[in-house]
Design a protein around this motif. Structure first.
Motif, PDB file in Angstrom:
ATOM      1  N   ASN A   1       0.843  -1.192   0.000  1.00 25.94           N
ATOM      2  CA  ASN A   1       0.000   0.000   0.000  1.00 25.94           C
ATOM      3  C   ASN A   1       0.882   1.247   0.000  1.00 25.94           C
ATOM      4  O   ASN A   1       1.675   1.444   0.917  1.00 25.94           O
ATOM      5  N   ILE A   2       0.730   2.073  -1.014  1.00 24.69           N
ATOM      6  CA  ILE A   2       1.580   3.243  -1.167  1.00 24.69           C
ATOM      7  C   ILE A   2       0.947   4.460  -0.490  1.00 24.69           C
ATOM      8  O   ILE A   2      -0.250   4.702  -0.622  1.00 24.69           O
ATOM      9  N   LYS A   3       1.784   5.211   0.240  1.00 20.41           N
ATOM     10  CA  LYS A   3       1.355   6.453   0.887  1.00 20.41           C
ATOM     11  C   LYS A   3       2.202   7.603   0.354  1.00 20.41           C
ATOM     12  O   LYS A   3       3.170   7.385  -0.388  1.00 20.41           O
TER      13      LYS A   3
ATOM     14  N   THR B   1       5.860   7.123   1.172  1.00 23.27           N
ATOM     15  CA  THR B   1       6.514   5.876   0.780  1.00 23.27           C
ATOM     16  C   THR B   1       7.678   6.128  -0.174  1.00 23.27           C
ATOM     17  O   THR B   1       7.566   6.913  -1.117  1.00 23.27           O
ATOM     18  N   LYS B   2       8.779   5.451   0.080  1.00 22.97           N
ATOM     19  CA  LYS B   2       9.941   5.488  -0.800  1.00 22.97           C
ATOM     20  C   LYS B   2      10.118   4.109  -1.440  1.00 22.97           C
ATOM     21  O   LYS B   2       9.718   3.087  -0.864  1.00 22.97           O
ATOM     22  N   ALA B   3      10.753   4.079  -2.598  1.00 24.09           N
ATOM     23  CA  ALA B   3      10.964   2.809  -3.290  1.00 24.09           C
ATOM     24  C   ALA B   3      11.740   1.829  -2.419  1.00 24.09           C
ATOM     25  O   ALA B   3      11.473   0.626  -2.425  1.00 24.09           O
ATOM     26  N   GLN B   4      12.689   2.344  -1.652  1.00 27.52           N
ATOM     27  CA  GLN B   4      13.506   1.506  -0.785  1.00 27.52           C
ATOM     28  C   GLN B   4      12.652   0.709   0.203  1.00 27.52           C
ATOM     29  O   GLN B   4      12.994  -0.416   0.564  1.00 27.52           O
ATOM     30  N   ASP B   5      11.517   1.285   0.625  1.00 25.03           N
ATOM     31  CA  ASP B   5      10.652   0.622   1.598  1.00 25.03           C
ATOM     32  C   ASP B   5      10.157  -0.729   1.093  1.00 25.03           C
ATOM     33  O   ASP B   5       9.911  -1.642   1.876  1.00 25.03           O
TER      34      ASP B   5
ATOM     35  N   LYS C   1       0.123   8.053  -5.319  1.00 20.72           N
ATOM     36  CA  LYS C   1       0.143   8.781  -4.054  1.00 20.72           C
ATOM     37  C   LYS C   1       1.557   9.182  -3.643  1.00 20.72           C
ATOM     38  O   LYS C   1       1.751  10.105  -2.865  1.00 20.72           O
ATOM     39  N   ALA C   2       2.548   8.459  -4.157  1.00 19.17           N
ATOM     40  CA  ALA C   2       3.931   8.671  -3.736  1.00 19.17           C
ATOM     41  C   ALA C   2       4.553   9.849  -4.480  1.00 19.17           C
ATOM     42  O   ALA C   2       3.948  10.456  -5.370  1.00 19.17           O
ATOM     43  N   ASP C   3       5.799  10.142  -4.106  1.00 16.74           N
ATOM     44  CA  ASP C   3       6.571  11.181  -4.751  1.00 16.74           C
ATOM     45  C   ASP C   3       6.709  10.897  -6.250  1.00 16.74           C
ATOM     46  O   ASP C   3       6.663   9.750  -6.697  1.00 16.74           O
TER      47      ASP C   3
ATOM     48  N   GLU D   1      -3.991  10.673  -9.745  1.00 19.40           N
ATOM     49  CA  GLU D   1      -3.779  11.910  -8.999  1.00 19.40           C
ATOM     50  C   GLU D   1      -2.548  12.645  -9.518  1.00 19.40           C
ATOM     51  O   GLU D   1      -2.455  13.864  -9.431  1.00 19.40           O
ATOM     52  N   LYS D   2      -1.577  11.876 -10.047  1.00 29.84           N
ATOM     53  CA  LYS D   2      -0.377  12.462 -10.636  1.00 29.84           C
ATOM     54  C   LYS D   2      -0.084  11.734 -11.944  1.00 29.84           C
ATOM     55  O   LYS D   2      -0.425  10.564 -12.104  1.00 29.84           O
TER      56      LYS D   2
END
Length: 272
Positions: free
Chosen positions: A62-64, A67-71, A123-125, A165-166
């Motif tokens: 689940n992306i917030k 959240t970073k790719a490394q996670d 949702k992420a960067d 959203e992006k």
């Protein structure tokens, strides 16, 4: 499980022919399947349905916004290692003890093919999708702390959802198979509804469906009700013993369908 096994939906998920074909093409080409569609069209549930249909384990990332790719790959728990060095009396020199795999890492480590859902990637960067290009292409990543390369034993079936959203980067889009889930027409919606009800009064269903689609035609309504909200509304109508004849005029339990004040005002104005 045979590699020739095709996705045909599940007992609780009605998929269009186009969507089923998109899933199979993504599997054949070994590319992530990027799914878009308005909220409530079953984007997230698709991965669950594929898992059930093909009898494969499901991993959900689940992306917030943070959240970073490394996670998704792994995290090195330096805090726990420091704590153990001071109080634990454990073998803190064994760094592998403090490497915790993320969902992508867990999927790669599995001995069998799995489904990996990367949910709501938008949702992420903005750099998040690009940061995953290597891992999704090569199906491997490197753990710097231990010098280990984690490589997928069997390439996961990757499902990625986006609510638009992006805008996603072109380099990322080129690596995906894309499918837009259109909102179900009344015929398909009827099939979906019957999956959730063993039996339902036909007149009640018709009146509720007519009202539901009428609301969705109103251009002024900003947040149009979704499939899941229709299912909840039908459950409320059945539980409340509502007579079908009053559904269009009185619209009982309208708050189950409509979640914005301005939308309620629009509907009430149009009703009268």
């Amino acid at each position: 499980m045979s590699d020739n096994m095709k996705f045909t939906g599940s007992n609780t998920y009605i998929a269009s022919k186009e969507l089923m074909a998109a899933v199979d093409v993504a599997r054949i080409l070994e590319k992530p399947l990027l799914i878009k569609g308005e909220p409530g069209t079953g984007k997230t549930m698709l991965a669950e349905a594929i898992s059930q249909s093909l009898n494969m384990p499901l991993y959900v990332w689940n992306i917030k916004s943070t959240t970073k790719a490394q996670d998704g790959l792994y995290v090195y728990d330096t805090v726990q290692r420091l704590y153990d060095s001071q109080f634990g009396g454990k073998d803190v020199d064994n760094i592998a003890r403090y490497i915790k795999l993320g969902k992508l890492g867990e999927a790669f480590k599995n001995d069998e093919q799995v489904i990996l859902l990367i949910d709501e990637i938008d949702k992420a960067d903005l750099e998040f999708p690009n940061d995953l290009l290597w891992e999704l292409d090569k199906m491997e990543f490197y753990i710097h702390e231990t010098g280990e390369t984690v490589k997928a034993k069997k390439r996961p079936i990757v499902i990625i959802t986006s609510n638009a959203e992006k805008e996603l980067p072109d380099a990322f889009l080129r690596r995906c198979i894309f499918h837009y889930i259109s909102f179900p027409d009344p015929e398909q919606m009827d099939e979906i509804v019957r999956v959730h009800f063993d039996s339902i009064d036909e007149n009640l269903l018709k009146q509720a469906m007519d009202t539901f689609y009428w609301i969705r035609t109103l251009k002024e309504v900003r947040k149009k009700p979704s499939t899941s909200e229709l299912i909840d509304w039908l459950r409320a109508l059945v539980h409340g013993g509502i007579e079908p004849e009053v559904i269009r005029d009185k619209m009982p339990y309208l708050g189950v369908l409509i979640k914005k004040d301005e939308d309620l005002q629009v509907i009430n104005k149009r009703r009268f």
